[in-house]
Design an enzyme around this catalytic site. Structure first.
Site, short mmCIF file in Angstrom:
data_model
loop_
_atom_site.label_atom_id
_atom_site.label_comp_id
_atom_site.label_asym_id
_atom_site.label_seq_id
_atom_site.Cartn_x
_atom_site.Cartn_y
_atom_site.Cartn_z
N MET A 32 0.94 -1.03 -0.19
CA MET A 32 -0.21 0.15 0.17
C MET A 32 1.05 0.98 -0.22
SD MET A 32 -3.15 -0.68 2.07
CE MET A 32 -2.94 -0.98 3.57
N HIS A 91 9.01 1.00 3.12
CA HIS A 91 10.09 1.06 4.35
C HIS A 91 11.17 0.34 4.08
CE1 HIS A 91 7.53 -2.06 6.07
NE2 HIS A 91 6.30 -1.20 6.62
N HIS A 119 9.45 -3.54 3.37
CA HIS A 119 9.95 -3.43 1.76
C HIS A 119 10.72 -3.92 1.24
CE1 HIS A 119 5.48 -1.22 3.23
NE2 HIS A 119 5.14 -2.07 3.18
N GLN A 122 -10.35 -2.42 2.73
CA GLN A 122 -10.03 -3.07 3.53
C GLN A 122 -9.35 -1.92 5.32
OE1 GLN A 122 -5.79 -3.94 1.72
NE2 GLN A 122 -5.18 -3.97 3.75
N GLY A 136 5.42 -10.25 3.84
CA GLY A 136 6.08 -10.38 5.20
C GLY A 136 5.61 -11.26 6.01
N GLU A 137 6.35 -11.57 6.97
CA GLU A 137 5.46 -12.60 8.29
C GLU A 137 4.93 -11.67 9.39
OE1 GLU A 137 8.72 -14.80 9.60
OE2 GLU A 137 8.72 -16.65 7.72
N ASP A 166 3.09 -9.95 8.47
CA ASP A 166 0.95 -9.55 8.65
C ASP A 166 0.98 -11.17 8.96
OD1 ASP A 166 0.22 -6.38 8.83
OD2 ASP A 166 1.44 -6.62 6.80
O1 PAF Z 1 -0.05 -6.02 3.87
C1 PAF Z 1 -0.22 -4.80 2.59
O2 PAF Z 1 0.07 -3.88 2.77
C2 PAF Z 1 -2.08 -5.12 2.14
O3 PAF Z 1 -2.64 -5.86 3.33
C3 PAF Z 1 -1.89 -5.76 0.72
C4 PAF Z 1 -1.09 -7.42 0.67
C5 PAF Z 1 -0.84 -4.73 -0.16
C6 PAF Z 1 -3.07 -5.42 -0.28
O4 PAF Z 1 -3.69 -4.31 0.16
#
Ligand code: PAF
Length: 276
Positions: free
Chosen positions: A27, A31, A34, A58, A145-146, A148
Site C-alpha cells: 500500500m 520502508h 518492503h 480493507q 511479510g510475516e 502480517d
Molecule cells: O499488506 C499490505 O500492505 C496489504 O494488506 C496488501 C497485501 C498490499 C493488500 O492491500
C-alpha cells in the site's frame, strides 16, 4: 523501471517481463520491511513487479484510510534502488471501475479471529484486492511479510483453495534495532508513543521465554497507556496452542490512535527464535 497506472499499460508492461515473475504487493509508504521483500524477490525471480495501491476495501469506516501515508515519489526511488522492473500504481477508479465490488472473497473461519475479529471486513478487503492483483499481474511468485502473519496464512489458503498457480513465499519481519517491527503506521507515532510501542516486542519476547502469555501480559501491565487488544499463543496455523514444538505468539495493541500488530515464532520447550 516502468511505472504504469492503467490496465492496458500493465498488460503491455507485463508482456515484456521475462523469466519467473515475482510480485510484491504494497500500500506504499515503503520502508525497510518492503525493501527486504523486494530484495528477496529480486534474488529469486527473473522479473520483479511491485504494486502500490491503498486499498479502501480493507479499511473500516473509523479507520485511517484518509490519513494513510501516500509517498509515491519516495516509493519509486526505493523500488528503483531494489531493481524493480515494473510498478503498477493504479487509482481507485482503475482498480474498482464499477465502484466498490459487490462480490468479495470470503476468508472463512480463519478470517474471523484476531485481526478479523477486531477489524470486521478487513480480510474480505485484503483477499479481494490480492485476488484481483493476482489476476491482473499473473505472477509466478508472490512475497508477503510475516509481520502480517494472519494475512500471509489467509493468502496461502486462498491460493490453495482457488488453485491459483502462484508460489507464495513469506519473508521474516524486519525490526528497528530496538525491536520495533517496521510498519508504515510507525510514522504516526509521537516520540513518547514510539517508546511505549516497544512493549509489543517486549511482551512477545517475555511470553516466548516463559512459553506462556502471562509473562507478556505482565509487560503490558507496566505500560498502561498502551491498550492491549490481544496477546495469544497458537500453533503455526493459528489453531490451539500445542504443548510443545513450533508455535506462534501474536499481539495487537493501540498506542494512542495507532493500532500496531506484531508476532513471533517460538518453539515451546525448546530454544526461542524468530522462526517461520
Ligand atoms: O499488506 C499490505 O500492505 C496489504 O494488506 C496488501 C497485501 C498490499 C493488500 O492491500
Amino acid at each position: 523501471m516502468k511505472v504504469v497506472a492503467t490496465r492496458p499499460e500493465l498488460r503491455a508492461g507485463r508482456a515484456g517481463l521475462t523469466g519467473d515473475v515475482a510480485v510484491v504487493m504494497t500500500m506504499g509508504a515503503l520502508h525497510a520491511g518492503h525493501a527486504a521483500l523486494l530484495r528477496r524477490a529480486r534474488a529469486e525471480a527473473g522479473s520483479l513487479l511491485l504494486t502500490v495501491f491503498v486499498n479502501p476495501l480493507q479499511f473500516g469506516p473509523a479507520e485511517d484510510l484518509d490519513r494513510y501515508p501516500r509517498t509515491l515519489e519516495a516509493d519509486l526511488e526505493l523500488a528503483r534502488a531494489e531493481g524493480v522492473d515494473l510498478v503498477f500504481a493504479p487509482s481507485r477508479e482503475v482498480m474498482y471501475p464499477g465502484g466498490d465490488p459487490a462480490v468479495r472473497v470470503d476468508p472463512g473461519p480463519l478470517g474471523s479471529v484476531l485481526e478479523g475479529a477486531s477489524r470486521p471486513g478487513f480480510f474480505h478487503g485484503v483477499l479481494t484486492v490480492v485476488n484481483k492483483l493476482f489476476q491482473l499481474t499473473r505472477p509466478d511468485l508472490a512475497y508477503f511479510g510475516e509481520k502480517d502473519y494472519q494475512q500471509l496464512g489467509l493468502i496461502r489458503a486462498m491460493v490453495r483453495d482457488f488453485d491459483l498457480p502462484i508460489d507464495v513465499r513469506g519473508v521474516p519481519t524486519v525490526r528497528e534495532p530496538d525491536g520495533l517491527a517496521r510498519s508504515s503506521r510507525n510514522r504516526y507515532l509521537a516520540p513518547a508513543e514510539r517508546e511505549a510501542a516497544l512493549v509489543l516486542h517486549r511482551a512477545l519476547r517475555a511470553a516466548a521465554e516463559a512459553g506462556s502469555v502471562e509473562a507478556g501480559l505482565a509487560e503490558y501491565a507496566l505500560v498502561p497507556e498502551v491498550k492491549l487488544d490481544y496477546l495469544v499463543l497458537t500453533d503455526p496455523m493459528l489453531g490451539p496452542a500445542p504443548e510443545h514444538g513450533p508455535a506462534r505468539l501474536l499481539t495487537a495493541a493501540w498506542v494512542g490512535g495507532t493500532r500496531l500488530i506484531d508476532n513471533l515464532g517460538v518453539r515451546l520447550n525448546g530454544p526461542v527464535g524468530e522462526q517461520s
